[in-house]
Design a protein around this motif. Structure first.
Motif, PDB file in Angstrom:
ATOM      1  N   GLY A 180       0.435  -1.306   0.129  1.00 35.63           N
ATOM      2  CA  GLY A 180      -0.287   0.021   0.087  1.00 35.63           C
ATOM      3  C   GLY A 180       0.870   0.997  -0.008  1.00 35.63           C
ATOM      4  N   PHE A 181       2.091   1.168   0.573  1.00 33.65           N
ATOM      5  CA  PHE A 181       2.732   2.444   0.596  1.00 33.65           C
ATOM      6  C   PHE A 181       3.722   2.535  -1.001  1.00 33.65           C
ATOM      7  CE2 PHE A 181       7.237   4.578   1.857  1.00 33.65           C
ATOM      8  CZ  PHE A 181       6.945   5.186   2.344  1.00 33.65           C
ATOM      9  N   ALA A 182       3.644   1.603  -1.511  1.00 35.34           N
ATOM     10  CA  ALA A 182       4.420   1.792  -2.368  1.00 35.34           C
ATOM     11  C   ALA A 182       3.650   2.472  -3.793  1.00 35.34           C
ATOM     12  CB  ALA A 182       5.249   0.596  -3.183  1.00 35.34           C
ATOM     13  N   SER A 183       1.883   1.311  -3.768  1.00 36.25           N
ATOM     14  CA  SER A 183       1.165   2.198  -4.193  1.00 36.25           C
ATOM     15  C   SER A 183       1.410   4.087  -3.859  1.00 36.25           C
ATOM     16  CB  SER A 183      -0.265   1.672  -3.776  1.00 36.25           C
ATOM     17  OG  SER A 183      -0.033   0.160  -4.937  1.00 36.25           O
ATOM     18  N   ALA A 184       1.096   4.375  -2.548  1.00 39.77           N
ATOM     19  CA  ALA A 184       0.891   5.502  -2.508  1.00 39.77           C
ATOM     20  C   ALA A 184       1.409   6.493  -3.313  1.00 39.77           C
ATOM     21  CB  ALA A 184       1.358   5.948  -0.985  1.00 39.77           C
ATOM     22  N   ILE A 185       3.161   6.097  -2.935  1.00 40.46           N
ATOM     23  CA  ILE A 185       4.430   7.054  -4.086  1.00 40.46           C
ATOM     24  C   ILE A 185       3.617   6.832  -5.296  1.00 40.46           C
ATOM     25  CG2 ILE A 185       6.545   6.986  -4.323  1.00 40.46           C
ATOM     26  CD1 ILE A 185       5.738   6.686  -1.303  1.00 40.46           C
ATOM     27  N   ILE A 186       3.547   5.688  -6.170  1.00 43.32           N
ATOM     28  CA  ILE A 186       2.887   5.697  -7.322  1.00 43.32           C
ATOM     29  C   ILE A 186       1.661   6.614  -8.277  1.00 43.32           C
ATOM     30  CG2 ILE A 186       1.892   4.231  -9.576  1.00 43.32           C
ATOM     31  CD1 ILE A 186       3.676   1.018  -8.022  1.00 43.32           C
ATOM     32  N   LEU A 187       1.050   6.249  -6.996  1.00 43.30           N
ATOM     33  CA  LEU A 187      -0.189   7.469  -7.261  1.00 43.30           C
ATOM     34  C   LEU A 187       0.274   9.191  -6.756  1.00 43.30           C
ATOM     35  CD1 LEU A 187      -2.768   5.729  -4.500  1.00 43.30           C
ATOM     36  CD2 LEU A 187      -3.103   6.476  -7.293  1.00 43.30           C
ATOM     37  N   ALA A 188       1.251   8.904  -6.628  1.00 39.35           N
ATOM     38  CA  ALA A 188       1.421  10.625  -5.608  1.00 39.35           C
ATOM     39  C   ALA A 188       2.775  10.619  -7.882  1.00 39.35           C
ATOM     40  CB  ALA A 188       2.660  10.560  -5.403  1.00 39.35           C
ATOM     41  N   MET A 189       3.441   9.945  -8.035  1.00 42.13           N
ATOM     42  CA  MET A 189       4.253  10.076  -8.930  1.00 42.13           C
ATOM     43  C   MET A 189       2.935  10.382 -10.770  1.00 42.13           C
ATOM     44  SD  MET A 189       6.498   7.436  -8.861  1.00 42.13           S
ATOM     45  CE  MET A 189       7.204   7.306 -10.134  1.00 42.13           C
ATOM     46  N   ILE A 190       2.041   9.516 -10.702  1.00 40.89           N
ATOM     47  CA  ILE A 190       0.857   9.862 -11.855  1.00 40.89           C
ATOM     48  C   ILE A 190       0.369  11.553 -10.960  1.00 40.89           C
ATOM     49  CG2 ILE A 190      -1.525   9.298 -12.240  1.00 40.89           C
ATOM     50  CD1 ILE A 190      -1.283   5.966 -11.328  1.00 40.89           C
ATOM     51  N   ALA A 191       0.315  11.763 -10.344  1.00 42.92           N
ATOM     52  CA  ALA A 191      -0.742  13.413  -9.278  1.00 42.92           C
ATOM     53  C   ALA A 191       0.561  14.090 -10.272  1.00 42.92           C
ATOM     54  CB  ALA A 191      -0.676  13.285  -8.717  1.00 42.92           C
ATOM     55  N   LEU A 192       1.858  13.630 -10.304  1.00 40.71           N
ATOM     56  CA  LEU A 192       2.006  14.848 -10.270  1.00 40.71           C
ATOM     57  C   LEU A 192       3.043  14.713 -12.230  1.00 40.71           C
ATOM     58  CD1 LEU A 192       5.630  13.832  -8.393  1.00 40.71           C
ATOM     59  CD2 LEU A 192       4.712  16.345  -8.311  1.00 40.71           C
ATOM     60  N   LEU A 193       2.999  13.547 -12.647  1.00 40.88           N
ATOM     61  CA  LEU A 193       2.791  13.757 -14.217  1.00 40.88           C
ATOM     62  C   LEU A 193       2.125  14.389 -14.575  1.00 40.88           C
ATOM     63  CD1 LEU A 193       3.856  10.171 -14.600  1.00 40.88           C
ATOM     64  CD2 LEU A 193       4.941  12.076 -15.396  1.00 40.88           C
ATOM     65  N   ILE A 194       0.742  14.191 -13.901  1.00 43.53           N
ATOM     66  CA  ILE A 194      -0.742  14.343 -15.191  1.00 43.53           C
ATOM     67  C   ILE A 194      -1.088  16.226 -14.431  1.00 43.53           C
ATOM     68  CG2 ILE A 194      -3.665  14.397 -14.163  1.00 43.53           C
ATOM     69  CD1 ILE A 194      -3.381  11.821 -13.576  1.00 43.53           C
ATOM     70  N   GLY A 195      -0.300  16.996 -12.732  1.00 48.18           N
ATOM     71  CA  GLY A 195      -0.160  18.331 -13.383  1.00 48.18           C
ATOM     72  C   GLY A 195       0.322  18.973 -13.953  1.00 48.18           C
ATOM     73  N   TYR A 196       1.538  18.105 -14.334  1.00 46.40           N
ATOM     74  CA  TYR A 196       2.548  18.649 -14.767  1.00 46.40           C
ATOM     75  C   TYR A 196       2.526  18.964 -16.468  1.00 46.40           C
ATOM     76  CZ  TYR A 196       7.251  19.608 -18.039  1.00 46.40           C
ATOM     77  OH  TYR A 196       7.812  19.632 -18.866  1.00 46.40           O
ATOM     78  N   GLU A 197       1.761  18.277 -17.030  1.00 49.03           N
ATOM     79  CA  GLU A 197       1.245  17.674 -18.090  1.00 49.03           C
ATOM     80  C   GLU A 197       0.180  18.940 -18.542  1.00 49.03           C
ATOM     81  OE1 GLU A 197       1.008  16.227 -22.972  1.00 49.03           O
ATOM     82  OE2 GLU A 197       2.318  16.443 -20.593  1.00 49.03           O
ATOM     83  N   ALA A 198      -0.800  19.052 -17.245  1.00 49.04           N
ATOM     84  CA  ALA A 198      -2.314  19.546 -17.583  1.00 49.04           C
ATOM     85  C   ALA A 198      -0.923  21.193 -17.828  1.00 49.04           C
ATOM     86  CB  ALA A 198      -2.726  19.236 -16.470  1.00 49.04           C
ATOM     87  N   LYS A 199      -0.628  21.606 -16.751  1.00 46.92           N
ATOM     88  CA  LYS A 199      -0.445  22.854 -16.696  1.00 46.92           C
ATOM     89  C   LYS A 199       0.139  23.241 -18.489  1.00 46.92           C
ATOM     90  CE  LYS A 199       2.932  25.853 -14.340  1.00 46.92           C
ATOM     91  NZ  LYS A 199       4.365  25.863 -13.447  1.00 46.92           N
ATOM     92  N   SER A 200       1.389  21.910 -18.458  1.00 48.71           N
ATOM     93  CA  SER A 200       1.509  23.048 -20.001  1.00 48.71           C
ATOM     94  C   SER A 200       0.684  22.789 -20.906  1.00 48.71           C
ATOM     95  CB  SER A 200       2.796  21.869 -20.427  1.00 48.71           C
ATOM     96  OG  SER A 200       3.340  21.166 -19.243  1.00 48.71           O
ATOM     97  N   ARG A 201      -0.224  21.903 -21.099  1.00 51.60           N
ATOM     98  CA  ARG A 201      -1.328  22.380 -21.672  1.00 51.60           C
ATOM     99  C   ARG A 201      -2.470  23.693 -21.504  1.00 51.60           C
ATOM    100  NH1 ARG A 201      -3.741  16.715 -24.798  1.00 51.60           N
ATOM    101  NH2 ARG A 201      -1.660  15.637 -24.613  1.00 51.60           N
ATOM    102  N   LEU A 202      -1.975  23.816 -19.877  1.00 51.04           N
ATOM    103  CA  LEU A 202      -2.729  24.513 -19.979  1.00 51.04           C
ATOM    104  C   LEU A 202      -2.492  26.716 -20.450  1.00 51.04           C
ATOM    105  CD1 LEU A 202      -5.620  25.725 -17.883  1.00 51.04           C
ATOM    106  CD2 LEU A 202      -3.276  26.146 -16.545  1.00 51.04           C
TER     107      LEU A 202
END
Length: 316
Positions: free
Chosen positions: A100-122
């Motif tokens: 579960g801890f490893a999954s939480a880290i993966i979720l954080a990475m996914i959030a960062l990737l989505i946020g970075y891509e979304a900011k670029s497209r904004l």
């Protein structure tokens, strides 16, 4: 068998501290992986056959989703197969929290990737192929709804007793002490994906209707923030288990009251989680009476979640 051998055999006990629905949860996660695998293959093959790069991209996204669920499934499998392995001093009940801890880290990475891509497209909007993007998002949502249904099938509720004063009713761990963090991580992955799909569909429909291309990256940023908040909560709860933090302060206080109501003193108490619904405790008691460890074991027997109890008695 000799008398000493019989006494030693009586003191021995199991160190299997897996959750009550461990095998059922394992089957459910494998079923969801199968569903995601089929959809992933269909999207990638279909995208290649029909020349849709968006479909291929969604299929690759589904593969990351399946990979996170695979981590949960392997944790269930390994914990079950090695539950009796003597190398694990307190069993394999915490393996789900590690996953579960490893999954939480993966979720954080996914959030960062989505946020970075979304900011670029904004700040630099790109053309959106609505005819392909909306059906794909709807398909992703349908898969996630089906996955959530599979994971919740047969339920994951736990019955909890409650401590009413100093009665003799059974007391069970409640709150985070009984939660299966491995299943929770799997469910959060599914819900996070479903939430993003809903936001994407809403953003695409608004963008197509009013021509607001900035709506798509904006909902992406909102989705990233939601996923990040879930990641933080999961990281906090799983790390608390891995670091042996007190999982149930209410139970710790009840333990103290139960021991001290007879005039004894609780000199030291260590309470930690061994697995979902299983707690370990070490208690050091000071007493002026002629009482042994078995006396206190009997007094603490109503705390049913104490799967591993060590009692030390000292003359006060």
């Amino acid at each position: 068998m000799s008398e000493p051998s019989r006494a030693v055999e009586t003191l021995r006990h199991s160190h299997v501290f897996l959750g009550a629905g461990h095998e059922r949860s394992e089957r459910q996660v494998w079923a969801v992986i199968g569903l995601c695998g089929v959809m992933m293959a269909a999207e990638i093959i279909g995208g290649l056959l029909f020349g849709s790069i968006a479909l291929v991209a969604d299929g690759l996204h589904m593969s990351t989703h399946a990979g996170a669920l695979l981590l949960a499934a392997l944790a269930y499998c390994y914990a079950r197969r090695h539950a009796d392995d003597p190398r694990f001093t307190f069993g394999t009940g915490k393996l789900g929290d590690l996953a579960g801890f490893a999954s939480a880290i993966i979720l954080a990475m996914i959030a960062l990737l989505i946020g970075y891509e979304a900011k670029s497209r904004l700040f630099a909007p790109v053309p959106i192929h609505f005819a392909e993007a909306i059906p794909i998002a709807a398909l992703g949502l349908a898969v996630n709804v089906a996955s959530a249904w599979l994971l919740s099938a047969e339920g994951h509720g736990h019955e909890h007793g409650h401590d009413h004063g100093h009665s003799h009713e059974h007391v069970h761990a409640h709150g985070g002490a009984s939660r299966d963090n491995n299943m929770r991580a799997a469910v959060i992955h599914v819900i996070a994906d479903a939430t993003v799909s809903v936001l994407v569909i809403a953003g695409l429909l608004v963008a197509r209707t009013f021509g607001w291309l900035w709506m798509d990256p904006l909902v992406g940023i909102v989705g990233a923030c939601v996923i990040a908040s879930w990641s933080i909560g999961l990281t906090r709860d799983t790390s608390a288990v891995l670091l042996d933090m007190n999982p149930d302060r209410g139970m710790a206080e009840s333990l103290r009251q139960t021991i001290e109501e007879g005039g004894d003193t609780l000199a030291d108490l260590h309470l930690w989680r061994l697995g979902p619904g299983h707690l370990g405790a070490i208690v050091s008691i000071g007493t002026r009476e002629a009482r042994n460890a078995e006396y206190y074991r009997a007094r603490l027997a109503r705390f049913r979640s104490l799967s591993h109890l060590t009692v030390e008695v000292r003359s006060a």
